[in-house]
Scaffold this motif. Sequence first.
Motif, PDB file in Angstrom:
ATOM      1  N   MET A 354       0.817  -1.215   0.000  1.00 30.28           N
ATOM      2  CA  MET A 354       0.000   0.000   0.000  1.00 30.28           C
ATOM      3  C   MET A 354       0.857   1.274   0.000  1.00 30.28           C
ATOM      4  O   MET A 354       0.343   2.366  -0.163  1.00 30.28           O
ATOM      5  CB  MET A 354      -0.915   0.029   1.235  1.00 30.28           C
ATOM      6  CG  MET A 354      -1.912  -1.099   1.299  1.00 30.28           C
ATOM      7  SD  MET A 354      -2.990  -1.136  -0.154  1.00 30.28           S
ATOM      8  CE  MET A 354      -4.572  -1.393   0.621  1.00 30.28           C
ATOM      9  N   LEU A 356       3.145   4.274  -1.046  1.00 31.06           N
ATOM     10  CA  LEU A 356       3.229   5.015  -2.295  1.00 31.06           C
ATOM     11  C   LEU A 356       4.637   5.031  -2.866  1.00 31.06           C
ATOM     12  O   LEU A 356       4.829   5.047  -4.077  1.00 31.06           O
ATOM     13  CB  LEU A 356       2.755   6.459  -2.086  1.00 31.06           C
ATOM     14  CG  LEU A 356       1.280   6.640  -1.744  1.00 31.06           C
ATOM     15  CD1 LEU A 356       1.004   8.092  -1.398  1.00 31.06           C
ATOM     16  CD2 LEU A 356       0.411   6.200  -2.916  1.00 31.06           C
ATOM     17  N   MET A 367       1.533  11.958  -2.419  1.00 30.49           N
ATOM     18  CA  MET A 367       0.303  12.151  -1.649  1.00 30.49           C
ATOM     19  C   MET A 367      -0.329  13.498  -1.974  1.00 30.49           C
ATOM     20  O   MET A 367      -1.535  13.619  -2.136  1.00 30.49           O
ATOM     21  CB  MET A 367       0.635  12.043  -0.156  1.00 30.49           C
ATOM     22  CG  MET A 367      -0.550  12.168   0.778  1.00 30.49           C
ATOM     23  SD  MET A 367      -1.778  10.874   0.595  1.00 30.49           S
ATOM     24  CE  MET A 367      -0.977   9.517   1.419  1.00 30.49           C
ATOM     25  N   GLU A 371      -4.029  14.191  -3.597  1.00 31.38           N
ATOM     26  CA  GLU A 371      -5.049  15.087  -3.027  1.00 31.38           C
ATOM     27  C   GLU A 371      -5.564  16.060  -4.080  1.00 31.38           C
ATOM     28  O   GLU A 371      -6.771  16.278  -4.199  1.00 31.38           O
ATOM     29  CB  GLU A 371      -4.466  15.897  -1.862  1.00 31.38           C
ATOM     30  CG  GLU A 371      -4.080  15.086  -0.645  1.00 31.38           C
ATOM     31  CD  GLU A 371      -5.240  14.366   0.001  1.00 31.38           C
ATOM     32  OE1 GLU A 371      -6.388  14.846  -0.124  1.00 31.38           O
ATOM     33  OE2 GLU A 371      -5.005  13.309   0.610  1.00 31.38           O
ATOM     34  N   ARG A 391     -10.729   7.823  -5.065  1.00 28.72           N
ATOM     35  CA  ARG A 391      -9.474   7.960  -4.319  1.00 28.72           C
ATOM     36  C   ARG A 391      -8.379   7.049  -4.901  1.00 28.72           C
ATOM     37  O   ARG A 391      -7.267   7.505  -5.183  1.00 28.72           O
ATOM     38  CB  ARG A 391      -9.802   7.606  -2.866  1.00 28.72           C
ATOM     39  CG  ARG A 391      -8.688   7.542  -1.934  1.00 28.72           C
ATOM     40  CD  ARG A 391      -8.591   8.792  -1.098  1.00 28.72           C
ATOM     41  NE  ARG A 391      -7.175   9.036  -0.922  1.00 28.72           N
ATOM     42  CZ  ARG A 391      -6.659  10.187  -0.579  1.00 28.72           C
ATOM     43  NH1 ARG A 391      -7.445  11.225  -0.411  1.00 28.72           N
ATOM     44  NH2 ARG A 391      -5.377  10.307  -0.416  1.00 28.72           N
ATOM     45  N   THR A 392      -8.706   5.768  -5.077  1.00 30.59           N
ATOM     46  CA  THR A 392      -7.701   4.847  -5.620  1.00 30.59           C
ATOM     47  C   THR A 392      -7.374   5.216  -7.073  1.00 30.59           C
ATOM     48  O   THR A 392      -6.251   5.012  -7.528  1.00 30.59           O
ATOM     49  CB  THR A 392      -8.162   3.375  -5.578  1.00 30.59           C
ATOM     50  OG1 THR A 392      -9.520   3.301  -5.965  1.00 30.59           O
ATOM     51  CG2 THR A 392      -7.997   2.779  -4.207  1.00 30.59           C
ATOM     52  N   GLU A 395      -4.803   7.733  -6.942  1.00 30.46           N
ATOM     53  CA  GLU A 395      -3.527   7.062  -6.621  1.00 30.46           C
ATOM     54  C   GLU A 395      -2.948   6.404  -7.872  1.00 30.46           C
ATOM     55  O   GLU A 395      -1.755   6.507  -8.150  1.00 30.46           O
ATOM     56  CB  GLU A 395      -3.737   6.007  -5.529  1.00 30.46           C
ATOM     57  CG  GLU A 395      -4.034   6.596  -4.163  1.00 30.46           C
ATOM     58  CD  GLU A 395      -4.550   5.556  -3.163  1.00 30.46           C
ATOM     59  OE1 GLU A 395      -5.148   5.972  -2.158  1.00 30.46           O
ATOM     60  OE2 GLU A 395      -4.365   4.339  -3.394  1.00 30.46           O
TER      61      GLU A 395
ATOM     62  N   LEU B   5       3.520  17.841   4.066  1.00 25.98           N
ATOM     63  CA  LEU B   5       2.149  17.385   3.909  1.00 25.98           C
ATOM     64  C   LEU B   5       1.295  17.947   5.025  1.00 25.98           C
ATOM     65  O   LEU B   5       1.683  17.911   6.188  1.00 25.98           O
ATOM     66  CB  LEU B   5       2.109  15.853   3.962  1.00 25.98           C
ATOM     67  CG  LEU B   5       0.765  15.270   3.567  1.00 25.98           C
ATOM     68  CD1 LEU B   5       0.737  15.008   2.079  1.00 25.98           C
ATOM     69  CD2 LEU B   5       0.493  14.007   4.330  1.00 25.98           C
ATOM     70  N   ARG B  28      -4.704   5.863   7.439  1.00 24.29           N
ATOM     71  CA  ARG B  28      -4.535   5.409   6.066  1.00 24.29           C
ATOM     72  C   ARG B  28      -3.430   6.202   5.362  1.00 24.29           C
ATOM     73  O   ARG B  28      -2.578   5.643   4.685  1.00 24.29           O
ATOM     74  CB  ARG B  28      -5.868   5.566   5.313  1.00 24.29           C
ATOM     75  CG  ARG B  28      -5.811   4.999   3.919  1.00 24.29           C
ATOM     76  CD  ARG B  28      -7.062   5.323   3.112  1.00 24.29           C
ATOM     77  NE  ARG B  28      -6.707   5.194   1.698  1.00 24.29           N
ATOM     78  CZ  ARG B  28      -7.273   4.360   0.847  1.00 24.29           C
ATOM     79  NH1 ARG B  28      -8.258   3.600   1.222  1.00 24.29           N
ATOM     80  NH2 ARG B  28      -6.870   4.286  -0.402  1.00 24.29           N
ATOM     81  N   GLN B  32       0.162   4.803   3.884  1.00 20.53           N
ATOM     82  CA  GLN B  32       0.573   4.977   2.490  1.00 20.53           C
ATOM     83  C   GLN B  32       1.926   5.664   2.381  1.00 20.53           C
ATOM     84  O   GLN B  32       2.655   5.453   1.426  1.00 20.53           O
ATOM     85  CB  GLN B  32      -0.479   5.769   1.729  1.00 20.53           C
ATOM     86  CG  GLN B  32      -1.727   4.937   1.465  1.00 20.53           C
ATOM     87  CD  GLN B  32      -2.700   5.662   0.568  1.00 20.53           C
ATOM     88  OE1 GLN B  32      -3.057   6.800   0.845  1.00 20.53           O
ATOM     89  NE2 GLN B  32      -3.116   5.018  -0.490  1.00 20.53           N
TER      90      GLN B  32
END
Lengths: 431, 141
Positions: A354, A356, A367, A371, A391-392, A395, B5, B28, B32
């Motif tokens: 998971m 990144l 990230m 966003e 959301r995914t 990503e 961030l 979460r 990540q």
Amino acid sequence: MDTKRFHSVRLEGDKCRGCTNCLKRCPTEAIRVRGGRAHIIDERCIDCGECIRVCGYHAKVAVTDPLSSISRFRYKIALPAPSLYGQFKELRGISQVLNGLKQMGFDEAFEVARGADVVSRAIRERLKNPDLPRPVISSACPAIVRLIQVRFPDLIDHIVDVRQPMEVAAMIAKREFARKHGVDEKEIGCFFITPCPAKVTAVRNPIGHEKSAVDGAISVLEIYGLLSSQIRNAPVDITIETASDLGVGWARSGGECKAVSVENAMAVDGIENCIRVLEEIEDNRLRDLEFFEGAACTGGCVGGPLNFENNYVARSNVTRLSSRTPNPELNVDSGMMTKYELYDSSRILPNSAMKLDDDLIEAMRKMERIEAIYKELPGYDCGSCGSPTCRTFAEDIVQGAATQMDCIHKMKEQLKIMAQQMVNLAQTTRE
Amino acid sequence: MAVLLEKSFPVEAGAYTTAGEASTTIKRTLKQLGISAEVLRHVSVACYEVELNLVIHSLGGTLTLLVDPEKVTLISKDIGPGIPDIDKAMTEGFSTANEEARTLGFGAGMGLPNMKRNATEFDIQSEVGVGTTITMSFALK
């Protein structure tokens, strides 16, 4: 074959229509639809089998060992999961299943419920150690262990280091058979009769130890027809029903809690429910909880996707059987606790699928871009782009696995703008 | 080092139905980013406690997550009512949670002490009638 990447759960490409059913149900967001077909991201898949259950086109399958594979070994032992007993409505005793398996060509049938007896005792011992982080988490369901590796890495230390009942059953079965018949253990093959793909993967690619003592996993569905015809004329013999009711009870959710016999234990079934409770454990919201038993399937192992009978019927069959067998106490002689390797030999490691990026700064940059992209998406979570949620999808764009125009709503917006530009162009050129 | 961030989450007073959502999203995000399991565990506990405090005790506020290469920072800022005696509030077992919160299992008086225990650095500023700001940081190395 690279066993580290082995997965029982697979896709049969030509049957897949590219719908969003499996996409939406995968608990680790491991599925994407690309080019009209589903794809499984190997690193994320935990082999829970949710996608097998929801696929209306039967494009998701579990790779298991065929019954014929038992002939690789000179001596063959069947290891029936206790959930197998729940598959037959008119069973007069567990011994009918054991005898039925022998009639099918196995030299012996050794109850995995006996392994569960030993494992229950080992967990009871572990729970006496106040230094283990609470709640202690069961290691029985391999899909839950893998879920924790992927989504709850900070709870890995809670997983009890006791091996699964099928592993312990295989060790005992081989040792006892070898001694009884004076043969070499290497000539004996132990085959688990499995209700789920997660156990198949656990045999090929174990967690917590190098090599499984189990030599193959045959699905309940594979042997169901043959076994049910054998059971009809298989004799009842209660002297060979040696596992305790508690061991047999492991077939259903709550059985393990009962067998480890500790106050403040919680049994949760269904993978989404497990995720909710694991979130609470992570936040330290369940302070008094001593033991957590999580099963990915509804109802526990009786709800496994490779079973024949529906989980409610199977559950009630098992309950009826285990209340009838006359073995209320765990069947474990103390020698067993030292004779076999009951505990993990290697640490369970987090799965970083998971993450990144390996580099923290780069991960933060990604990230931020996620966003920004996410804010521009409609938030319908429709799955049309092939990613499970907006959301995914964001990503995936940042990771280079999708582009904005894969979103049909974005595409519509773009078309509208282009249409307007055409109109404008037409008007200006007319003058 | 500059903050790389920042994410803010508004938290409503008395909103038990959504309580914990900000914490779930923060967890979460940190997973990540690949934050270590140990830090994650401390942040999870403190984050849920502070979010619940906003729901139970405040008149509403904001929970902010900041991440830089050195640390994770959580800032909880509310618009009141403020804590009259901070030393007392920091005492284990002291709680002003109302009946509704207690029925739901909160109010054991462990909230603030728990946050302090889990954070590398902990700071609380409060003024009655103005509000409370709690700043917690968690070292990444």
